[in-house]
Design an enzyme around this catalytic site. Structure first.
Site, PDB file in Angstrom:
ATOM      1  N   PRO A   2       0.830  -1.202   0.000  1.00  0.00           N
ATOM      2  CA  PRO A   2       0.000   0.000   0.000  1.00  0.00           C
ATOM      3  C   PRO A   2       0.871   1.261   0.000  1.00  0.00           C
ATOM      4  O   PRO A   2       1.851   1.339   0.721  1.00  0.00           O
ATOM      5  CB  PRO A   2      -0.800  -0.105   1.305  1.00  0.00           C
ATOM      6  CG  PRO A   2      -0.145  -1.152   2.116  1.00  0.00           C
ATOM      7  CD  PRO A   2       0.704  -1.989   1.224  1.00  0.00           C
ATOM      8  N   GLU A   3       0.502   2.216  -0.845  1.00  0.00           N
ATOM      9  CA  GLU A   3       1.216   3.483  -0.880  1.00  0.00           C
ATOM     10  C   GLU A   3       0.407   4.542  -0.134  1.00  0.00           C
ATOM     11  O   GLU A   3      -0.680   4.274   0.365  1.00  0.00           O
ATOM     12  CB  GLU A   3       1.463   3.882  -2.332  1.00  0.00           C
ATOM     13  CG  GLU A   3       2.323   2.833  -3.051  1.00  0.00           C
ATOM     14  CD  GLU A   3       3.249   3.443  -4.080  1.00  0.00           C
ATOM     15  OE1 GLU A   3       3.723   4.573  -3.875  1.00  0.00           O
ATOM     16  OE2 GLU A   3       3.505   2.782  -5.089  1.00  0.00           O
ATOM     17  N   LYS A  60       3.214   6.868   5.709  1.00  0.00           N
ATOM     18  CA  LYS A  60       2.427   5.642   5.615  1.00  0.00           C
ATOM     19  C   LYS A  60       2.157   5.011   6.988  1.00  0.00           C
ATOM     20  O   LYS A  60       1.843   3.836   7.090  1.00  0.00           O
ATOM     21  CB  LYS A  60       3.127   4.650   4.678  1.00  0.00           C
ATOM     22  CG  LYS A  60       3.173   5.188   3.241  1.00  0.00           C
ATOM     23  CD  LYS A  60       3.319   4.110   2.204  1.00  0.00           C
ATOM     24  CE  LYS A  60       4.758   3.708   2.018  1.00  0.00           C
ATOM     25  NZ  LYS A  60       4.895   2.658   0.979  1.00  0.00           N
ATOM     26  N   HIS A  94      -4.191 -15.566   9.370  1.00  0.00           N
ATOM     27  CA  HIS A  94      -3.272 -14.452   9.136  1.00  0.00           C
ATOM     28  C   HIS A  94      -3.584 -13.225   9.988  1.00  0.00           C
ATOM     29  O   HIS A  94      -3.086 -12.138   9.735  1.00  0.00           O
ATOM     30  CB  HIS A  94      -3.266 -14.080   7.656  1.00  0.00           C
ATOM     31  CG  HIS A  94      -2.789 -15.191   6.780  1.00  0.00           C
ATOM     32  ND1 HIS A  94      -1.507 -15.691   6.846  1.00  0.00           N
ATOM     33  CD2 HIS A  94      -3.419 -15.927   5.840  1.00  0.00           C
ATOM     34  CE1 HIS A  94      -1.363 -16.679   5.982  1.00  0.00           C
ATOM     35  NE2 HIS A  94      -2.518 -16.842   5.356  1.00  0.00           N
ATOM     36  N   ARG A 113       2.194 -11.573   5.236  1.00  0.00           N
ATOM     37  CA  ARG A 113       3.657 -11.605   5.196  1.00  0.00           C
ATOM     38  C   ARG A 113       4.283 -11.318   6.563  1.00  0.00           C
ATOM     39  O   ARG A 113       5.482 -11.505   6.746  1.00  0.00           O
ATOM     40  CB  ARG A 113       4.169 -10.572   4.173  1.00  0.00           C
ATOM     41  CG  ARG A 113       3.610 -10.752   2.759  1.00  0.00           C
ATOM     42  CD  ARG A 113       4.296 -11.868   2.005  1.00  0.00           C
ATOM     43  NE  ARG A 113       5.713 -11.597   1.785  1.00  0.00           N
ATOM     44  CZ  ARG A 113       6.195 -10.895   0.760  1.00  0.00           C
ATOM     45  NH1 ARG A 113       5.379 -10.382  -0.134  1.00  0.00           N
ATOM     46  NH2 ARG A 113       7.483 -10.717   0.618  1.00  0.00           N
ATOM     47  N   ARG A 265      14.423  -1.627  -8.763  1.00  0.00           N
ATOM     48  CA  ARG A 265      12.977  -1.372  -8.813  1.00  0.00           C
ATOM     49  C   ARG A 265      12.501  -1.269 -10.258  1.00  0.00           C
ATOM     50  O   ARG A 265      13.083  -0.541 -11.058  1.00  0.00           O
ATOM     51  CB  ARG A 265      12.618  -0.061  -8.078  1.00  0.00           C
ATOM     52  CG  ARG A 265      13.165   0.057  -6.666  1.00  0.00           C
ATOM     53  CD  ARG A 265      12.684  -1.045  -5.730  1.00  0.00           C
ATOM     54  NE  ARG A 265      11.236  -1.076  -5.556  1.00  0.00           N
ATOM     55  CZ  ARG A 265      10.583  -0.385  -4.626  1.00  0.00           C
ATOM     56  NH1 ARG A 265      11.241   0.379  -3.780  1.00  0.00           N
ATOM     57  NH2 ARG A 265       9.266  -0.462  -4.524  1.00  0.00           N
TER      58      ARG A 265
END
Ligand SMILES: [Zn+2]
Length: 275
Positions: A2-3, A60, A94, A113, A265
């Site tokens: 997510p940005e 963020k 999760h 993750r 990237r």
């Protein structure tokens, strides 16, 4: 990952759902998520009966204000917040943390993750402590203008895209938006920081604001029609102008968009429009 616009969308959605509610019980299922020096037992105990007074965002980081402390959540790669009814059946596999709220709903942090983090800090201290202390201004801040970026970045011999990703200089620009910003500003990602003048940095500042604002607006509308309580992950369909468009015609000139690797990237740009 997510940005910034996605995280802002998560914050706006959570605000509507949980601000003003009390945490009745907290349950940490993955102790390593807590990065502050506090035991899981103490953490769970300390959260009890605290009211979620407001939720803010810096870069963020999602910041839950809980009286004299804040809980700072960073989603990293795959973190998501969900709100469930107490009778909902859901897979706990999760889920790393569960907060039982005073309206009987469950606010759950899910992370496949497990890279996400919680920091637990005093409300009067957190701005001066890491992770927040080392964060640069975000482009939505009107202090970020061409001269500001020039003073900050024009001595660097790194690629401008790499510089834009450095969260200690400017925060909240991730890989996708860096490509979109440089495309909008007609600046090649292969320029070095010291190749650009104040006017070019002004274009970067203007494009950054324009693109982040637009994405936030889009995120806001999309998520509202997308059952936010079942997926406050902030993912929304974005109209990307260059990122992911390898070999497709550039929207400005029609030439094929190129994909290269820049410091590892994936980087998309138009050779003709961006110089
Ligand atoms: Zn082009």
């Amino acid at each position: 990952m997510p940005e910034l616009p996605e995280v802002e969308t998560v914050v706006r959605t959570l605000r509507k759902k949980v601000v003003g509610l009390k945490i009745i019980e907290a349950q940490i299922l993955y102790p390593k998520i807590i990065k502050s020096d506090i035991s899981v037992d103490d953490f769970e105990e300390d959260l009890k009966n605290r009211t979620i007074e407001k939720i803010s965002r810096i870069a963020k980081h999602i910041i839950f204000h809980l009286g004299d402390v804040v809980l700072i959540s960073h989603l990293r790669m795959e973190g998501k917040w969900f709100i469930y009814d107490k009778n909902d059946s859901f897979d706990k596999k999760h889920i790393l943390a569960i907060f039982k709220l005073s309206n009987e709903k469950l606010m759950c942090y899910q992370d496949t993750r497990k890279f996400g983090t919680f920091h637990y800090q005093g409300v009067n201290e957190y701005l001066n402590l890491n992770p927040i202390a080392k964060i640069g201004l975000e482009p939505l801040d009107m202090a970020v203008q061409g001269k500001y970026l020039y003073d900050l970045m024009a001595k660097s011999s790194k690629y401008i895209k790499t510089i834009l990703l450095d969260q200690t200089l400017i925060s909240g620009i991730g890989n996708i938006y860096a490509d979109e910003i440089l495309f909008d500003a007609s600046i090649s990602p292969l320029n070095k920081g010291n190749d650009l003048n104040v006017e070019m940095y002004q274009r970067i500042a203007d494009s950054s604001r324009k693109i982040l604002k637009k994405s936030i607006d889009m995120g806001g509308t999309t998520i509202d029609s997308y059952q936010p309580e079942q997926g406050i992950d902030g993912k929304f369909q974005n109209e990307l102008k260059v990122h992911t468009r390898k070999n497709e015609p550039c929207y400005k000139c029609g030439q094929k968009v190129i994909k290269i690797k820049l410091n590892g990237r994936g980087t998309y740009y138009c050779e003709k429009c961006q110089s």
